[in-house]
Design a protein around this motif. Structure first.
Motif, PDB file in Angstrom:
ATOM      1  N   LYS A   1       0.460   4.803  -6.644  1.00  0.00           N
ATOM      2  CA  LYS A   1       0.309   3.703  -5.708  1.00  0.00           C
ATOM      3  C   LYS A   1       1.027   2.453  -6.217  1.00  0.00           C
ATOM      4  O   LYS A   1       1.061   2.175  -7.420  1.00  0.00           O
ATOM      5  CB  LYS A   1      -1.172   3.380  -5.492  1.00  0.00           C
TER       6      LYS A   1
ATOM      7  N   SER B   1      -3.839  -0.374   3.668  1.00  0.00           N
ATOM      8  CA  SER B   1      -4.181   1.002   3.325  1.00  0.00           C
ATOM      9  C   SER B   1      -4.903   1.684   4.477  1.00  0.00           C
ATOM     10  O   SER B   1      -4.742   2.883   4.709  1.00  0.00           O
ATOM     11  CB  SER B   1      -5.066   1.045   2.071  1.00  0.00           C
TER      12      SER B   1
ATOM     13  N   ALA C   1       0.800  -1.227   0.000  1.00  0.00           N
ATOM     14  CA  ALA C   1       0.000   0.000   0.000  1.00  0.00           C
ATOM     15  C   ALA C   1       0.831   1.276   0.000  1.00  0.00           C
ATOM     16  O   ALA C   1       0.333   2.329   0.398  1.00  0.00           O
ATOM     17  CB  ALA C   1      -0.942   0.007   1.200  1.00  0.00           C
TER      18      ALA C   1
END
Length: 346
Positions: free
Chosen positions: A191, A259, A180
Motif C-alpha cells: 500500500k 480506500s 490509497a
C-alpha cells in the motif's frame, strides 16, 4: 598536568564511544522489543515470514505510524492530543461531504480538508498556549466536539451516519492513486501508505536532528519556562506541533476516504490511544523532552506485527489488547532501563 590530560582524553573517548551513543538512542528499547516480537511470531506463526504477510504487517503499521510520527513529536514537546483519532475521521468527512455537496472535483474537497485539519490543530495549540490549561483538558474538549460534529453534520447533510459515495466523481481515480493505491513489487502488493509513513519519519527525523525547530521541540518538552527564558518561541513551537498532528490526520483521513469511498461518522474513537502507545513504545517520555520519530515508527511496526501476527498464528484476536498492554509495560520498563544505563556511562 598529566592527570588532567589523561582525564580529558578519557572524556573524549567516552564521548565518542559507540556503546554510549547506542545506549543514548531513545528507540533502542523499542528496536530490541521489535526483534523479540518478530522472532516470537516467526516461530509461532508459519505464514508470518511470507512476503504477502510482510505486506499486510507493514500496511497495518503504516496506518498507525502516519499518525504516531506527529504524535511523537508532540509528546517530545511535552503535550498530548486526545482528538487525533476523531480528527482523522473529520478529515475524511470534510473531503467527502464538501466534494459531494458542492459537486466539485474531489481534489477541491481534499484541499478544503487540509485547511480544516490544520485549523483544528492550530486551534488546539492556540487554546493551550492562551489558557495555560493542560493539553489533556484542551484536546479532550476538542475530541468531544469533533465527535459530536462528525455525527451531527453527517446526519444533517446526508441523513445517515455515513457519507454518500464519491467514487464516480471527477478526480477520484487520481486521488485514490495518491492516497490509497497499491504498488506491486516482486508480485507482492504494498500500500502507498507505507511510502507516506516512511516519508513522514524521514522528514520528522530531519526536523528533530538537523534543524533549529528540532532543538526548540526538545527544549519546550524538557522545560518550557527555561526554553522561553533563552529565546525559544514556545507558543509558535507548540502550535506548529499541533498543526503537524493535523497534517497527519489529513493524510490518514484521505486514505480512509479513498480506500472505501464512503466514511462512517463514528470511526476513529479510541485510535488516539493507539498513536500514543506507539510513541511510548518507541521511547517517547510521557513527561516530554525525550524520544524520536524513528522510535515511533518502530512502535507502530510492533503494533502491526502483533495485530497481524495473532491472526497468522490463528489465535483468538480477543487477546490482542492483552498483548498490546503487555508490550506497553515491557517497552516502558526496557526504555527506562536503557536510559539509566546511558546515564551511568556519562
Amino acid at each position: 598536568m598529566n592527570a588532567t590530560r589523561v582525564k580529558t582524553a578519557d572524556e573524549r573517548i567516552l564521548q565518542t564511544s559507540p556503546l554510549r551513543k547506542l545506549l543514548g538512542r531513545p528507540e533502542l528499547g523499542s528496536v530490541v522489543g521489535a526483534i523479540a516480537v518478530f522472532v516470537f511470531f516467526a516461530f509461532f506463526a508459519d505464514s508470518f515470514l511470507r512476503a504477502s504477510s510482510l505486506s499486510t504487517v507493514l500496511y497495518a503499521a503504516s496506518t498507525i505510524g502516519i499518525m504516531a510520527v506527529p504524535v511523537a513529536l508532540l509528546m517530545i514537546g511535552g503535550e498530548f492530543d486526545l482528538s487525533a483519532g476523531v480528527m482523522v475521521t473529520s478529515s475524511a468527512l470534510v473531503s467527502s461531504m464538501f466534494s459531494y455537496q458542492m459537486t466539485a472535483n474531489v481534489w477541491v474537497g481534499v484541499g478544503v480538508s487540509l485547511l480544516v485539519t490544520l485549523a483544528i490543530g492550530a486551534f488546539n495549540g492556540f487554546m493551550l498556549t492562551r489558557t495555560k490549561l493542560p493539553s489533556f483538558i484542551i484536546t479532550l474538549g476538542t475530541f468531544l466536539m469533533l465527535t459530536g460534529l462528525n455525527l451531527g453534520f453527517t446526519k444533517l447533510i446526508d441523513g445517515t451516519v455515513s457519507t454518500k459515495s464519491i467514487a464516480d466523481m471527477e478526480g477520484f481515480p487520481s486521488a485514490q492513486d495518491v492516497f490509497a493505491s497499491t504498488i506491486t513489487i516482486g508480485g507482492v502488493g504494498f500500500k502507498v501508505t507505507i511510502l507516506w509513513w516512511l516519508a513522514l519519519v524521514a522528514v520528522a527525523s530531519w526536523i528533530l536532528l538537523r534543524t533549529r525547530a528540532g532543538n526548540w521541540i526538545f527544549a519546550v518538552g524538557g522545560n518550557k519556562d527555561a526554553a522561553r527564558a533563552v529565546g525559544v518561541p514556545v507558543t509558535r513551537t507548540k502550535i506548529g506541533l499541533y498543526m503537524g498532528v493535523g497534517l497527519g490526520a489529513w493524510i490518514s483521513g484521505q486514505h480512509l476516504l479513498f480506500s472505501y469511498d464512503v466514511v462512517q461518522s463514528g470511526e476513529g474513537v479510541g485510535n488516539e490511544l493507539i498513536y500514543i502507545i506507539a510513541a511510548v513504545i518507541g521511547g517517547c517520555l510521557i513527561t516530554g523532552g525525550y524520544g524520536s520519530a524513528v522510535g515511533s515508527a518502530v512502535g507502530a511496526f510492533i503494533f502491526g506485527m502483533t495485530s497481524k501476527g495473532i491472526v497468522f498464528a490463528e489465535w483468538n484476536p480477543d487477546w490482542f489488547k492483552f498483548f498490546l498492554g503487555a508490550m506497553l509495560l515491557l517497552a516502558t520498563l526496557l526504555n527506562a532501563w536503557v536510559r539509566k544505563r546511558a546515564e551511568a556511562t556519562k
